[in-house]
Motif scaffolding. Structure first.
Motif, PDB file in Angstrom:
ATOM      1  N   LEU A  44       8.313   9.614 -19.250  1.00 40.84           N
ATOM      2  CA  LEU A  44       6.855  10.232 -18.694  1.00 40.84           C
ATOM      3  C   LEU A  44       7.194  11.602 -17.952  1.00 40.84           C
ATOM      4  O   LEU A  44       8.140  12.027 -17.635  1.00 40.84           O
ATOM      5  N   ASP A  45       6.136  12.486 -18.041  1.00 41.75           N
ATOM      6  CA  ASP A  45       6.224  13.655 -17.299  1.00 41.75           C
ATOM      7  C   ASP A  45       6.036  13.259 -15.949  1.00 41.75           C
ATOM      8  O   ASP A  45       5.769  12.141 -15.416  1.00 41.75           O
ATOM      9  N   GLN A  46       6.032  14.470 -14.824  1.00 42.32           N
ATOM     10  CA  GLN A  46       6.328  14.030 -13.588  1.00 42.32           C
ATOM     11  C   GLN A  46       4.884  13.343 -13.013  1.00 42.32           C
ATOM     12  O   GLN A  46       5.062  12.548 -12.252  1.00 42.32           O
ATOM     13  N   GLU A  47       3.806  13.864 -13.385  1.00 42.48           N
ATOM     14  CA  GLU A  47       2.489  13.339 -12.820  1.00 42.48           C
ATOM     15  C   GLU A  47       2.420  11.888 -13.104  1.00 42.48           C
ATOM     16  O   GLU A  47       2.178  11.036 -12.334  1.00 42.48           O
ATOM     17  N   ASP A  48       2.777  11.338 -14.441  1.00 42.36           N
ATOM     18  CA  ASP A  48       2.529  10.304 -14.844  1.00 42.36           C
ATOM     19  C   ASP A  48       3.642   9.167 -14.190  1.00 42.36           C
ATOM     20  O   ASP A  48       3.385   8.076 -13.984  1.00 42.36           O
ATOM     21  N   ALA A  49       4.868   9.776 -13.974  1.00 47.22           N
ATOM     22  CA  ALA A  49       5.976   9.097 -13.302  1.00 47.22           C
ATOM     23  C   ALA A  49       5.510   8.712 -11.783  1.00 47.22           C
ATOM     24  O   ALA A  49       5.858   7.461 -11.439  1.00 47.22           O
ATOM     25  N   VAL A  50       4.924   9.863 -11.210  1.00 44.86           N
ATOM     26  CA  VAL A  50       4.456   9.410 -10.040  1.00 44.86           C
ATOM     27  C   VAL A  50       3.557   8.355  -9.970  1.00 44.86           C
ATOM     28  O   VAL A  50       3.390   7.617  -9.079  1.00 44.86           O
ATOM     29  N   GLU A  51       2.327   8.472 -10.661  1.00 51.03           N
ATOM     30  CA  GLU A  51       1.445   7.694 -10.971  1.00 51.03           C
ATOM     31  C   GLU A  51       1.947   5.979 -11.035  1.00 51.03           C
ATOM     32  O   GLU A  51       1.403   4.956 -10.582  1.00 51.03           O
ATOM     33  N   LEU A  52       3.014   6.034 -12.091  1.00 49.64           N
ATOM     34  CA  LEU A  52       3.575   4.792 -12.377  1.00 49.64           C
ATOM     35  C   LEU A  52       4.226   4.354 -11.062  1.00 49.64           C
ATOM     36  O   LEU A  52       4.127   3.011 -10.724  1.00 49.64           O
ATOM     37  N   ARG A  53       4.972   4.862 -10.263  1.00 47.78           N
ATOM     38  CA  ARG A  53       5.632   4.658  -9.080  1.00 47.78           C
ATOM     39  C   ARG A  53       4.579   4.079  -8.172  1.00 47.78           C
ATOM     40  O   ARG A  53       4.675   2.821  -7.265  1.00 47.78           O
ATOM     41  N   ILE A  54       3.264   4.718  -7.875  1.00 49.88           N
ATOM     42  CA  ILE A  54       2.289   4.253  -7.047  1.00 49.88           C
ATOM     43  C   ILE A  54       1.959   2.775  -7.553  1.00 49.88           C
ATOM     44  O   ILE A  54       1.801   1.729  -6.564  1.00 49.88           O
ATOM     45  N   VAL A  55       1.612   2.562  -8.823  1.00 51.58           N
ATOM     46  CA  VAL A  55       1.294   1.089  -9.398  1.00 51.58           C
ATOM     47  C   VAL A  55       2.422   0.292  -9.061  1.00 51.58           C
ATOM     48  O   VAL A  55       2.028  -0.793  -8.679  1.00 51.58           O
ATOM     49  N   ALA A  56       3.509   0.483  -9.456  1.00 52.69           N
ATOM     50  CA  ALA A  56       4.551  -0.450  -9.163  1.00 52.69           C
ATOM     51  C   ALA A  56       4.902  -0.811  -7.622  1.00 52.69           C
ATOM     52  O   ALA A  56       5.220  -1.989  -7.400  1.00 52.69           O
ATOM     53  N   ALA A  57       4.511   0.183  -6.676  1.00 55.24           N
ATOM     54  CA  ALA A  57       4.692  -0.254  -5.413  1.00 55.24           C
ATOM     55  C   ALA A  57       3.463  -1.336  -4.997  1.00 55.24           C
ATOM     56  O   ALA A  57       3.941  -2.126  -4.261  1.00 55.24           O
ATOM     57  N   GLY A  58       2.584  -0.859  -5.415  1.00 51.95           N
ATOM     58  CA  GLY A  58       1.493  -1.929  -5.090  1.00 51.95           C
ATOM     59  C   GLY A  58       1.788  -3.364  -5.821  1.00 51.95           C
ATOM     60  O   GLY A  58       1.398  -4.401  -5.244  1.00 51.95           O
ATOM     61  N   ALA A  59       2.294  -3.129  -6.986  1.00 54.81           N
ATOM     62  CA  ALA A  59       2.818  -4.591  -7.645  1.00 54.81           C
ATOM     63  C   ALA A  59       3.931  -5.167  -6.700  1.00 54.81           C
ATOM     64  O   ALA A  59       3.904  -6.540  -6.406  1.00 54.81           O
ATOM     65  N   ARG A  60       4.738  -4.487  -6.133  1.00 53.69           N
ATOM     66  CA  ARG A  60       5.638  -5.291  -5.401  1.00 53.69           C
ATOM     67  C   ARG A  60       5.087  -5.821  -4.221  1.00 53.69           C
ATOM     68  O   ARG A  60       5.468  -6.836  -3.564  1.00 53.69           O
ATOM     69  N   ARG A  61       4.107  -5.066  -3.452  1.00 55.27           N
ATOM     70  CA  ARG A  61       3.495  -5.498  -2.277  1.00 55.27           C
ATOM     71  C   ARG A  61       2.741  -6.859  -2.661  1.00 55.27           C
ATOM     72  O   ARG A  61       2.947  -7.825  -1.933  1.00 55.27           O
ATOM     73  N   ASP A  62       2.321  -6.834  -4.000  1.00 60.97           N
ATOM     74  CA  ASP A  62       1.590  -7.955  -4.379  1.00 60.97           C
ATOM     75  C   ASP A  62       2.450  -9.165  -4.427  1.00 60.97           C
ATOM     76  O   ASP A  62       2.274 -10.427  -4.276  1.00 60.97           O
ATOM     77  N   LEU A  63       3.820  -8.956  -4.851  1.00 57.96           N
ATOM     78  CA  LEU A  63       4.954 -10.107  -4.986  1.00 57.96           C
ATOM     79  C   LEU A  63       5.495 -10.329  -3.486  1.00 57.96           C
ATOM     80  O   LEU A  63       6.474 -11.286  -3.547  1.00 57.96           O
ATOM     81  N   GLY A  64       4.868  -9.617  -2.535  1.00 56.26           N
ATOM     82  CA  GLY A  64       5.409 -10.136  -1.184  1.00 56.26           C
ATOM     83  C   GLY A  64       6.655  -9.009  -0.843  1.00 56.26           C
ATOM     84  O   GLY A  64       7.310  -9.063   0.309  1.00 56.26           O
ATOM     85  N   GLU A  65       7.025  -8.087  -1.508  1.00 60.84           N
ATOM     86  CA  GLU A  65       8.224  -7.310  -1.249  1.00 60.84           C
ATOM     87  C   GLU A  65       7.736  -5.942  -0.519  1.00 60.84           C
ATOM     88  O   GLU A  65       7.783  -4.983  -1.210  1.00 60.84           O
ATOM     89  N   VAL A  66       6.904  -6.198   0.599  1.00 56.50           N
ATOM     90  CA  VAL A  66       6.433  -5.094   1.347  1.00 56.50           C
ATOM     91  C   VAL A  66       7.678  -3.920   1.348  1.00 56.50           C
ATOM     92  O   VAL A  66       7.205  -2.651   1.268  1.00 56.50           O
TER      93      VAL A  66
END
Length: 328
Positions: free
Chosen positions: A131-153
């Motif tokens: 991914l380019d830098q912008e899309d890589a950052v967006e994926l990080r944001i989504v993955a962080a939210g997913a980890r929070r959904d899993l209880g990994e705050v």
């Protein structure tokens, strides 16, 4: 499905030239019709996403083997909350066109459908590194939210601590990244830190992409009112200013280092072209030494004989040379 009504005044030539090239495989009449519906989908996607999706679906029905058409359908479906349809279409685009595709949107669809673990898996996939830098950052944001959904705050907070998380930077993704970091800090119970990053998000959000200002108002009441808020805002602004000063200091130091390097290089080059000072001193001393040596050499040379001496030499020669003179 029935053909949705097209807005007036559209021309096939308005379509992006790269997409028009993809449509060359279609008969001209069909290509023009599909082009008009793709243009309509693009014009309506921000204001009327449902109508945009209707046009994208129609184009897909008429030409399902064109990657750009499947992409338009997937993006329109995503913006209207049709997660399963969006995911299926964007997966098809990846198969047809190759590359990482819209990985962040696909991960967000997985999360929206209650599958956060799949969103995290996508963030760790080989395609994520492409991914380019912008899309890589967006994926990080989504993955962080997913980890929070899993209880990994705590993990969600740490996963966003990347170089791009810098209040000095004002990139297209900065406001969303700062906001996501603040939101995860709040979920971790770090209200004061969250407030600071909501301030950074509000400052970076020139396009009103987030509700950072509203979140600040909510947090202000929880943190103790205007006095505490003023203190926190001052701290956040001072922190950002200090980081800017540090950046300027680093740049100044770097400039000084570059100047010193250039000066050393120039001195080295000059040293190659000109004799050393000791050599110059030796060279300048040599003529003086020669000049000083001249009188000594002159003193060592025989003086021109006087008239009396010449007469004596003549007499010695007549009387048998030098031996006869010594006898006298």
């Amino acid at each position: 499905m029935p053909e949705p009504e097209l807005p007036e005044g559209l021309e096939p030539s308005e379509l992006d030239i790269e997409i028009r090239r993809e449509l060359l495989t279609l008969p001209k009449g069909l290509a023009d019709k599909v082009a008009l519906h793709l243009i309509a989908a693009g014009q309506l996607i921000d204001t009327e996403p449902e109508r945009s999706l209707a046009h994208a679906r129609y184009a897909r029905q008429r030409a399902p083997r064109i990657p750009s058409i499947r992409e338009a359908n997937g993006l329109a479906a995503y913006l209207t909350g049709e997660w399963n349809e969006a995911l299926g279409e964007l997966r098809a685009v990846r198969r047809m066109a190759g590359g990482p595709g819209h990985l962040a949107i696909m991960a967000d669809c997985e999360r929206a459908m209650g599958r956060p673990e799949r969103a995290v898996e996508l963030s760790r996939s080989e395609e994520a590194s492409q991914l380019d830098q912008e899309d890589a950052v967006e994926l990080r944001i989504v993955a962080a939210g997913a980890r929070r959904d899993l209880g990994e705050v705590d993990a969600s907070v740490v996963s966003l601590q990347i170089p791009e998380l810098d209040p000095r930077r004002q990139e297209p993704w900065s406001a969303r990244l700062f906001y996501a970091y603040a939101d995860n800090l709040l979920a971790a119970g770090r209200e004061r830190d969250a407030f600071t990053w909501f301030v950074h998000a509000a400052h970076a959000d020139d396009e009103d992409e987030t509700d950072a200002a509203e979140r600040l108002e909510e947090l202000a009441e929880q943190l103790g009112g205007p006095d505490v808020v003023e203190e926190l805002v001052t701290e956040a602004e001072a922190e950002a200013a200090a980081e800017v000063d540090d950046e300027f200091d680093d740049e100044a130091a770097e400039i000084d280092d570059d100047f010193d390097d250039e000066r050393d290089t120039a001195d080295d080059e000059l040293g190659d072209d000109e004799p050393a000072e000791d050599d110059v001193a030796d060279d300048s001393a040599a003529p003086e030494a020669e000049a000083a040596a001249v009188p000594e050499e002159a003193a060592a040379e025989p003086e021109e004989p006087t008239a009396t001496a010449k007469t004596a030499d003549t007499d010695e020669s007549e009387n048998g040379g030098a031996g006869g003179a010594r006898t006298q």
